[in-house]
Write a protein that holds these residues in place. Structure first.
Motif, PDB file in Angstrom:
ATOM      1  N   ARG A  99      14.158  -9.343  86.714  1.00  0.00           N
ATOM      2  CA  ARG A  99      13.414  -9.303  85.146  1.00  0.00           C
ATOM      3  C   ARG A  99      12.430  -8.959  85.949  1.00  0.00           C
ATOM      4  O   ARG A  99      11.717  -9.021  86.627  1.00  0.00           O
ATOM      5  CB  ARG A  99      13.993 -10.274  84.360  1.00  0.00           C
ATOM      6  CG  ARG A  99      15.379 -11.081  83.846  1.00  0.00           C
ATOM      7  CD  ARG A  99      15.128 -11.964  82.995  1.00  0.00           C
ATOM      8  NE  ARG A  99      16.817 -12.456  82.839  1.00  0.00           N
ATOM      9  CZ  ARG A  99      17.036 -13.573  82.164  1.00  0.00           C
ATOM     10  NH1 ARG A  99      16.105 -14.382  82.463  1.00  0.00           N
ATOM     11  NH2 ARG A  99      18.066 -13.578  81.737  1.00  0.00           N
ATOM     12  N   ARG A 100      11.541  -8.516  84.943  1.00  0.00           N
ATOM     13  CA  ARG A 100      10.384  -7.677  85.056  1.00  0.00           C
ATOM     14  C   ARG A 100       9.077  -8.821  84.892  1.00  0.00           C
ATOM     15  O   ARG A 100       7.663  -9.374  85.138  1.00  0.00           O
ATOM     16  CB  ARG A 100      10.623  -6.756  84.249  1.00  0.00           C
ATOM     17  CG  ARG A 100      10.330  -6.204  84.390  1.00  0.00           C
ATOM     18  CD  ARG A 100       9.721  -4.635  84.672  1.00  0.00           C
ATOM     19  NE  ARG A 100      10.372  -3.359  84.752  1.00  0.00           N
ATOM     20  CZ  ARG A 100      10.001  -2.593  85.779  1.00  0.00           C
ATOM     21  NH1 ARG A 100       8.866  -2.864  86.810  1.00  0.00           N
ATOM     22  NH2 ARG A 100      10.294  -1.455  85.841  1.00  0.00           N
ATOM     23  N   LYS A 101       9.696 -10.050  84.200  1.00  0.00           N
ATOM     24  CA  LYS A 101       8.661 -10.876  83.603  1.00  0.00           C
ATOM     25  C   LYS A 101       8.819 -12.405  84.028  1.00  0.00           C
ATOM     26  O   LYS A 101      10.144 -12.596  84.493  1.00  0.00           O
ATOM     27  CB  LYS A 101       8.111 -11.224  82.520  1.00  0.00           C
ATOM     28  CG  LYS A 101       6.891 -10.445  81.970  1.00  0.00           C
ATOM     29  CD  LYS A 101       6.875 -11.166  80.558  1.00  0.00           C
ATOM     30  CE  LYS A 101       7.413 -10.153  79.315  1.00  0.00           C
ATOM     31  NZ  LYS A 101       7.223 -10.519  78.126  1.00  0.00           N
ATOM     32  N   THR A 153      10.426 -15.515  83.384  1.00  0.00           N
ATOM     33  CA  THR A 153      10.992 -16.923  82.371  1.00  0.00           C
ATOM     34  C   THR A 153      10.630 -18.182  82.926  1.00  0.00           C
ATOM     35  O   THR A 153      10.909 -18.396  83.924  1.00  0.00           O
ATOM     36  CB  THR A 153      12.635 -16.804  82.997  1.00  0.00           C
ATOM     37  OG1 THR A 153      12.990 -14.742  82.885  1.00  0.00           O
ATOM     38  CG2 THR A 153      13.337 -17.333  81.607  1.00  0.00           C
ATOM     39  N   GLU A 195      15.445  -4.092  85.953  1.00  0.00           N
ATOM     40  CA  GLU A 195      16.179  -3.973  84.472  1.00  0.00           C
ATOM     41  C   GLU A 195      14.393  -3.145  83.947  1.00  0.00           C
ATOM     42  O   GLU A 195      13.566  -2.723  84.847  1.00  0.00           O
ATOM     43  CB  GLU A 195      15.393  -4.986  83.295  1.00  0.00           C
ATOM     44  CG  GLU A 195      14.229  -5.839  83.622  1.00  0.00           C
ATOM     45  CD  GLU A 195      13.910  -6.714  82.027  1.00  0.00           C
ATOM     46  OE1 GLU A 195      15.133  -7.316  81.701  1.00  0.00           O
ATOM     47  OE2 GLU A 195      13.318  -7.735  82.027  1.00  0.00           O
ATOM     48  N   SER A 196      14.802  -2.207  83.462  1.00  0.00           N
ATOM     49  CA  SER A 196      15.609  -2.216  82.370  1.00  0.00           C
ATOM     50  C   SER A 196      16.298  -0.200  83.244  1.00  0.00           C
ATOM     51  O   SER A 196      17.732  -0.497  82.312  1.00  0.00           O
ATOM     52  CB  SER A 196      16.019  -1.849  80.792  1.00  0.00           C
ATOM     53  OG  SER A 196      14.776  -0.408  80.888  1.00  0.00           O
TER      54      SER A 196
END
Ligand code: 5GP
Length: 190
Positions: free
Chosen positions: A80-82, A84, A58-59
């Motif tokens: 995803r960049r972090k 979760t 992303e993104s």
């Protein structure tokens, strides 16, 4: 790829010798028709591969990756960049420097969506140093999946990313190549 070059020339803004702003076409606003054609191009180039999933980060990778996944008829995964909350231990995680933000981020893919039965195609918007792509390659390796190759909309050939990945024996397909941005103008590689 004259249609794509024309749009990039019309709407791209050279920010420096290293960076081309493509917010009007790729990174902020997206033309769905143009993006679907991008997806068809990648699907055609990799049509001989038994691809089960398309993956991106992303993104900005999402629109071309989504169009490619649609053309191939397979799911799209976007890293995803972090982290979760709750996914630690259930995810593949890699640390990746961000070319545009100048920071390091963690990219995360749930183990639920990637395993040794997959044959994966990486799609991204622009390749510079190749850190984003190499992060995804490491995640794919950890998961045991096969890597079909990497498709990028724009390859900046004056930066080393795509070349270093080809040197690993990985197939890299770019739709357009940019050899130089000096003097505020785009010089194509081909
Ligand atoms: P790399 O990891 O290959 O150094 O950089 C890849 C990522 O940085 C891409 O996903 C892209 O979004 C961003 N990027 C790299 N170069 C450029 C550029 O010249 N312009 C824009 N807008 N983004 C870039």
């Amino acid at each position: 790829m004259e249609w794509l070059k024309k749009r990039i020339l019309e709407e791209g803004v050279v920010l420096s010798e290293q960076v081309l702003n493509l917010d009007a076409v790729l990174n902020h606003q997206v033309d769905p028709e143009l993006m679907m054609e991008v997806g068809r191009q990648f699907a055609e180039r990799f049509s001989a591969e038994p691809i089960t999933k398309v993956i991106t980060i992303e993104s900005s990778g999402i629109p071309p990756a989504m169009a490619t996944a649609y053309a191939l008829g397979v799911p799209l995964i976007f890293a995803r960049r972090k982290k979760t909350l709750g996914l630690e231990g259930e995810s593949w995680c890699e640390r990746v420097p961000s070319f545009t933000k100048g920071i390091v981020t963690d990219i995360v893919v749930s183990r639920k969506f990637l395993n040794e039965n997959d044959n994966v195609l990486i799609i991204d918007d622009i390749i510079a140093n190749g850190d984003a792509a190499r992060g995804l390659i490491r995640i794919i390796e950890k998961s045991g999946a096969e890597l079909a190759g990497l498709g990028v909309v724009v390859e900046k050939t004056f930066q080393a990313g795509a070349r270093t990945i080809r040197e690993l024996g990985i197939r890299v397909e770019s739709l357009v190549g940019i050899a130089d941005l000096s003097g505020g103008t785009i010089c194509w590689s081909d």
